[in-house]
Design a protein around this motif. Structure first.
Motif, PDB file in Angstrom:
ATOM      1  N   UNK A 139      39.893  10.131  -5.577  1.00  0.00           N
ATOM      2  CA  UNK A 139      40.247  10.291  -4.160  1.00  0.00           C
ATOM      3  C   UNK A 139      41.484  11.125  -3.916  1.00  0.00           C
ATOM      4  N   UNK A 140      41.960  11.881  -4.907  1.00  0.00           N
ATOM      5  CA  UNK A 140      43.109  12.755  -4.681  1.00  0.00           C
ATOM      6  C   UNK A 140      42.643  14.052  -4.010  1.00  0.00           C
ATOM      7  N   UNK A 141      43.484  14.561  -3.123  1.00  0.00           N
ATOM      8  CA  UNK A 141      43.215  15.858  -2.500  1.00  0.00           C
ATOM      9  C   UNK A 141      44.437  16.738  -2.744  1.00  0.00           C
ATOM     10  N   UNK A 142      44.222  17.964  -3.200  1.00  0.00           N
ATOM     11  CA  UNK A 142      45.355  18.882  -3.366  1.00  0.00           C
ATOM     12  C   UNK A 142      45.695  19.464  -1.998  1.00  0.00           C
ATOM     13  N   UNK A 143      46.918  19.156  -1.536  1.00  0.00           N
ATOM     14  CA  UNK A 143      47.351  19.621  -0.205  1.00  0.00           C
ATOM     15  C   UNK A 143      48.279  20.810  -0.326  1.00  0.00           C
ATOM     16  N   UNK A 144      48.002  21.689  -1.288  1.00  0.00           N
ATOM     17  CA  UNK A 144      48.790  22.916  -1.494  1.00  0.00           C
ATOM     18  C   UNK A 144      47.818  24.081  -1.594  1.00  0.00           C
ATOM     19  N   UNK A 145      48.309  25.300  -1.288  1.00  0.00           N
ATOM     20  CA  UNK A 145      47.391  26.437  -1.303  1.00  0.00           C
ATOM     21  C   UNK A 145      46.765  26.683  -2.676  1.00  0.00           C
TER      22      UNK A 145
END
Ligand SMILES: Cc1ncc(COP(=O)(O)O)c(C=O)c1O
Ligand SMILES: Nc1c(O)cccc1C(=O)C[C@H](N)C(=O)O
Length: 425
Positions: free
Chosen positions: A339-345
């Motif tokens: 359930x991790x989401x990368x919130x970086x470009x």
């Protein structure tokens, strides 16, 4: 070598890393992995040495340390400005190492915000660091302007990123000054500074940048981009130490602007001790200094910055991107199921030097990481920031951190903690 998901692959990358010898220059945790250099960089042996040399000058010379010390204190700020200048693409006279991020923002807004006629507003954004907004609001209030009307904050479509076209659309003819981050402190998005400076100047608006998350992390060309001013701290990527003195840039076309907050250290150095009640400001960025430099918070920067000038920003950026790209592929492969989401470009041109990992249990996952002696930081409500630092982190560090996260998630170790942040997160 084709990428695979073994530790051996990470070790192979480390073996061909030309910056690897710099790791030995730093005091690293002996029992864990430090991934928080975007908040407070680690102490290096060279920084420790220059601090101790200045301390010794005080011990042995007293007041004479100002002119006769190993690193004479009277010119220390100027000396450090020359070491900072290549990192931000500026001439040495356009830079001063002085104050702190927030104090320098106050100084620069006090000097360059000149509301006149219809142009009475400051343009910022909704994702910037809170201290900047507090400073901008108080600067407006000091001029008798209501922030509710005179501070315009461009919003983000998704809470993570800003769109340059939205910022440009907000550059209307009532805006006198724009203050934006170079790299956003949460998502790590790099704003296109050259494009924004050009658009601002086409509309007769001055533009300044908060470079806290980009200095020492990415190359800049503030002079050539025509940026009016910038300010930053030296305690994150530049490893100057907790509370280390900050930096400011003023484009040379603004030399001669009267400092909004004047003080005797902004004087021409040969005039300062005339003790005249009429100030003769320095004819460069030094004019924006206020009072006596915080010598013991400047001294470590001499050693710390030496390494950046030795290595150069291009090599630092190259390794930093290699580390964050590697981390991204590992997270996609190993952590996505949890359930991790990368919130970086994803795009390298838009990515700063840290990754933001979003998860509803982020606060307590950070606590579990710290129990494993991995040091990240947490930004409410759901962000784990991880900064693999070019000068002292390895590909193996990145591998081990991602695998530690997998262990924490697989065994639900985070459930042993409360999902609330620490006082200092
Ligand atoms: C982007 C940004 N701006 C401003 C600040 C405030 O800096 P200081 O507390 O050194 O004034 C920080 C960090 O604390 C920051 O990350
Ligand atoms: N300045 C800090 C401090 O005094 C204590 C703890 C953290 C900081 C930070 O610099 C945080 C950092 N600006 C951030 O990006 O959130």
């Amino acid at each position: 070598m084709a990428q695979d998901f073994t530790r051996t692959y990470a070790e192979t990358r480390d073996a061909s890393d030309t910056l690897a010898p710099y790791r030995g220059e730093f005091y690293l945790p002996t029992d864990g992995i430090y991934m928080d250099g975007n908040s407070l960089g680690l102490l290096s042996k060279r920084a420790e040495q220059t601090l101790l040399e200045s301390l010794n000058d005080w011990k042995e010379l007293g007041i004479d340390g100002w002119m006769s010390g190993r690193h004479p204190w009277f010119n220390l700020s100027e000396q450090l400005a020359a070491l900072n200048a290549p990192l931000i693409g500026a001439r040495a006279e356009e830079v001063m190492v002085t104050g702190s991020t927030t104090v320098n923002l106050h100084q620069l807004v006090a000097s360059f915000f000149k509301p006149e006629g219809k142009r009475t507003k400051i343009l910022a954004d909704t994702l910037t660091f809170p201290s900047d907004i507090y400073a901008l609001k108080s600067q407006l209030e000091l001029r008798g302007l209501d922030p509710a009307e005179h501070l315009v904050q461009v919003s983000s479509p998704d809470g993570r990123y800003l769109k340059e076209e939205d910022i440009i659309a907000a550059m209307t003819d009532d805006i006198a000054l724009i203050v934006l981050p170079t790299v956003l402190y949460r998502s790590g998005q790099i704003l296109d500074m050259a494009r924004l400076a050009k658009a601002a100047h086409e509309r007769d608006i001055l533009i300044g940048f908060d470079a806290c998350h980009s200095v020492g992390a990415i190359p800049h060309a503030f002079h050539d981009w025509g940026v009016d001013f910038a300010y930053w701290c030296n305690y994150k990527h530049l490893n100057g130490g907790p509370g280390s003195v900050g930096g400011l840039f003023v484009h040379e076309r603004h030399f001669g602007t009267t400092p909004g907050l004047a003080g005797w250290f902004g004087s021409r150095k040969d005039k300062q001790f005339d003790m005249d009640h009429t100030m003769t400001p320095a004819d460069h960025a030094g004019a924006f200094q206020i009072g006596t430099p915080h010598v013991l918070s400047l001294a470590p920067q001499l050693g710390a910055l030496e390494m950046f000038n030795e290595v150069g920003m291009d090599a630092i950026r190259e390794k930093s991107l290699a580390l964050t790209t590697y981390m991204t592929t590992l997270i996609d492969e190993v952590l996505a199921p949890y359930g991790f989401v990368i919130g970086s470009p994803r795009s390298e041109t838009q990515r700063g030097a840290h990754l933001s990992l979003e998860h509803p249990e982020a606060a307590r996952i950070c606590k579990a990481l710290k129990q494993h002696r991995v040091i990240p930081d947490f930004r409410a409500p759901n962000i784990i920031r991880l900064a693999p630092v070019a000068l002292y982190n390895t590909f193996t560090d990145v591998y081990d951190v991602v695998m530690t996260l997998q262990t924490i998630m697989e065994n639900k170790e985070y459930e042993a903690f409360e999902n609330v942040r620490e006082v200092v997160a």
